[in-house]
Design a protein around this motif. Sequence first.
Motif, PDB file in Angstrom:
ATOM      1  N   VAL A 106      19.974  -0.755  48.500  1.00 25.27           N
ATOM      2  CA  VAL A 106      20.202   0.458  49.408  1.00 25.27           C
ATOM      3  C   VAL A 106      21.461   0.537  49.743  1.00 25.27           C
ATOM      4  O   VAL A 106      22.048  -0.366  50.322  1.00 25.27           O
ATOM      5  CB  VAL A 106      19.232   0.205  50.553  1.00 25.27           C
ATOM      6  CG1 VAL A 106      19.516   1.431  51.446  1.00 25.27           C
ATOM      7  CG2 VAL A 106      17.760   0.123  50.011  1.00 25.27           C
ATOM      8  N   LEU A 107      21.998   1.793  49.506  1.00 25.80           N
ATOM      9  CA  LEU A 107      23.627   1.854  49.813  1.00 25.80           C
ATOM     10  C   LEU A 107      23.585   3.196  50.552  1.00 25.80           C
ATOM     11  O   LEU A 107      23.024   4.488  50.196  1.00 25.80           O
ATOM     12  CB  LEU A 107      24.231   2.192  48.589  1.00 25.80           C
ATOM     13  CG  LEU A 107      24.275   0.747  47.728  1.00 25.80           C
ATOM     14  CD1 LEU A 107      24.507   1.269  46.108  1.00 25.80           C
ATOM     15  CD2 LEU A 107      25.215  -0.031  48.219  1.00 25.80           C
ATOM     16  N   MET A 115      29.125   4.258  43.996  1.00 28.32           N
ATOM     17  CA  MET A 115      29.392   4.062  42.491  1.00 28.32           C
ATOM     18  C   MET A 115      29.997   2.761  42.341  1.00 28.32           C
ATOM     19  O   MET A 115      29.581   2.223  41.213  1.00 28.32           O
ATOM     20  CB  MET A 115      30.054   5.341  41.905  1.00 28.32           C
ATOM     21  CG  MET A 115      29.414   6.843  42.284  1.00 28.32           C
ATOM     22  SD  MET A 115      30.334   7.952  41.918  1.00 28.32           S
ATOM     23  CE  MET A 115      30.577   7.892  39.832  1.00 28.32           C
ATOM     24  N   ARG A 116      30.953   2.290  43.108  1.00 28.51           N
ATOM     25  CA  ARG A 116      31.574   1.067  42.905  1.00 28.51           C
ATOM     26  C   ARG A 116      30.656  -0.092  43.429  1.00 28.51           C
ATOM     27  O   ARG A 116      30.619  -1.080  42.454  1.00 28.51           O
ATOM     28  CB  ARG A 116      32.755   1.123  43.665  1.00 28.51           C
ATOM     29  CG  ARG A 116      33.935   2.135  43.488  1.00 28.51           C
ATOM     30  CD  ARG A 116      35.029   2.205  44.747  1.00 28.51           C
ATOM     31  NE  ARG A 116      35.430   0.745  44.978  1.00 28.51           N
ATOM     32  CZ  ARG A 116      36.529   0.280  44.442  1.00 28.51           C
ATOM     33  NH1 ARG A 116      37.085   0.759  43.378  1.00 28.51           N
ATOM     34  NH2 ARG A 116      36.752  -1.043  44.823  1.00 28.51           N
ATOM     35  N   GLU A 159      22.395   6.317  36.699  1.00 28.08           N
ATOM     36  CA  GLU A 159      22.426   6.514  38.142  1.00 28.08           C
ATOM     37  C   GLU A 159      24.009   7.122  38.506  1.00 28.08           C
ATOM     38  O   GLU A 159      24.111   8.023  39.290  1.00 28.08           O
ATOM     39  CB  GLU A 159      22.275   5.067  38.748  1.00 28.08           C
ATOM     40  CG  GLU A 159      20.955   4.784  38.584  1.00 28.08           C
ATOM     41  CD  GLU A 159      19.988   5.202  39.634  1.00 28.08           C
ATOM     42  OE1 GLU A 159      19.750   4.712  40.736  1.00 28.08           O
ATOM     43  OE2 GLU A 159      19.531   6.233  39.374  1.00 28.08           O
ATOM     44  N   LEU A 160      25.254   6.546  37.952  1.00 33.36           N
ATOM     45  CA  LEU A 160      26.457   7.074  38.005  1.00 33.36           C
ATOM     46  C   LEU A 160      26.500   8.563  37.784  1.00 33.36           C
ATOM     47  O   LEU A 160      27.078   9.260  38.510  1.00 33.36           O
ATOM     48  CB  LEU A 160      27.252   6.275  37.172  1.00 33.36           C
ATOM     49  CG  LEU A 160      27.474   4.781  37.438  1.00 33.36           C
ATOM     50  CD1 LEU A 160      28.583   3.972  36.650  1.00 33.36           C
ATOM     51  CD2 LEU A 160      28.050   4.475  38.966  1.00 33.36           C
ATOM     52  N   VAL A 183      38.790  -1.457  33.276  1.00 29.20           N
ATOM     53  CA  VAL A 183      38.853  -0.839  34.778  1.00 29.20           C
ATOM     54  C   VAL A 183      38.147   0.019  35.053  1.00 29.20           C
ATOM     55  O   VAL A 183      38.097   1.346  34.559  1.00 29.20           O
ATOM     56  CB  VAL A 183      40.594  -0.601  35.160  1.00 29.20           C
ATOM     57  CG1 VAL A 183      40.526   0.044  36.596  1.00 29.20           C
ATOM     58  CG2 VAL A 183      41.416  -1.606  34.968  1.00 29.20           C
ATOM     59  N   PHE A 184      37.055  -0.017  36.138  1.00 32.06           N
ATOM     60  CA  PHE A 184      36.178   1.142  36.417  1.00 32.06           C
ATOM     61  C   PHE A 184      36.923   1.879  37.244  1.00 32.06           C
ATOM     62  O   PHE A 184      37.405   1.134  38.399  1.00 32.06           O
ATOM     63  CB  PHE A 184      34.862   0.526  36.649  1.00 32.06           C
ATOM     64  CG  PHE A 184      34.018   1.536  37.584  1.00 32.06           C
ATOM     65  CD1 PHE A 184      33.282   2.583  36.513  1.00 32.06           C
ATOM     66  CD2 PHE A 184      33.832   1.923  38.736  1.00 32.06           C
ATOM     67  CE1 PHE A 184      32.600   3.602  37.247  1.00 32.06           C
ATOM     68  CE2 PHE A 184      33.224   2.932  39.290  1.00 32.06           C
ATOM     69  CZ  PHE A 184      32.215   3.671  38.565  1.00 32.06           C
ATOM     70  N   GLN A 185      36.958   3.081  37.144  1.00 31.23           N
ATOM     71  CA  GLN A 185      37.738   3.943  38.289  1.00 31.23           C
ATOM     72  C   GLN A 185      36.963   5.266  38.484  1.00 31.23           C
ATOM     73  O   GLN A 185      36.231   5.936  37.580  1.00 31.23           O
ATOM     74  CB  GLN A 185      39.128   4.220  37.859  1.00 31.23           C
ATOM     75  CG  GLN A 185      39.352   4.976  36.711  1.00 31.23           C
ATOM     76  CD  GLN A 185      40.829   5.182  36.415  1.00 31.23           C
ATOM     77  OE1 GLN A 185      41.698   4.368  36.841  1.00 31.23           O
ATOM     78  NE2 GLN A 185      41.274   6.252  35.670  1.00 31.23           N
TER      79      GLN A 185
END
Length: 364
Positions: A106-107, A115-116, A159-160, A183-185
């Motif tokens: 849960v966010l 997302m991060r 989901e993203l 690197v995820f950005q």
Amino acid sequence: MEFIRIYSPDFTLLTELDLFNSFSFTRSYFSVGEFELQVNRNIPSAALCEVGNLVICNDFSGIITYRERNAGERSEDDTQIVKGMSLSGLLGRRITVPPAGEAYDVLRTDAESVMRALVEHNCIMTGVARVIPNLLLGINQHRGGVIHWQSRYMPLADELEQIALASGLGWEIVPDFDNGNYVFQVYEGRDLTVDQDANNPVIFSPEFENIRTQRTVDSNSGYRSTAIVAGQGEGEERQIAIVGGSASGLDRFEVFIDARDIANDAELPERGRQKLSEYSMILTVEAEVARLGPFLYQQDWDLGDIVTVQNLDWGLRMNTRITEIQEVIEPQNRNLAVNFGTMLPTFMDRIKKSLSQTAQEVTR
């Protein structure tokens, strides 16, 4: 001369291809891109195009997931077809696992941070076997409005994509060659429309001679204006929220959203708004764009930017986002195809949407 570089997953350069039949790749703002490479099977470098290796060309970075080798009557007819996905597709190898002892992850925070967090929880700060080696998070700029997101055993990349569609943010994985990291950005396109004065406007139009061919589609076949969101409870006692209820008559398109996973009834309308973003009206423009027109690709405009598209003969003018860019590179030719606006759903998109609804029911 275009070069395609082949790397091992740890960023060791294996070879450079300058002889190939064709290379096409698609960059996507909201989801995972893809590519296809065709080469002669007998050139020495072809053997290094193995499943799992990386393909890098200009600003596109992908990973090979498919290799097909064909023998012709003559050696010069032997071909090898290599396909794969952008590095963002690595996140499709994970599902969202809730924290220990919790039913859901849960966010509640800004969309970029959500997302991060999903990437961190399922690819970085997780069990050793689930960690994606050398994956890091880029700088958090806390973009996007505050959202409430709950996830449980869903494909992470899907989901993203849903969060991106709802927030207008893009996402990607880019290689950091200097440090050997993925690197995820999260990023956000610029407003380049004629209705703003902060940036130089960009207009795509046959009248500007920067569109060679053009195709438009508008459709309401998958559109829904009104969400009936059902929360917890049974029968007449089940909590119901209606989002978009002002639509009426022939302008009203209803959809039922099963939201039994939401315990707080005040959060039902937000779930409805999130889901309605997946059922938007289709208005898309596909165009073959001139690379050397008045506006230069990746200098004046790029993936994710919001631009003005018009065709005076059709009476068309709209401000819309660049959602996909496909480049096709051949020895004597190079084409650039651009998708503006809401994309037409594919057969797989419809299946994923159906499975998402089913999963909420099964896992409640």
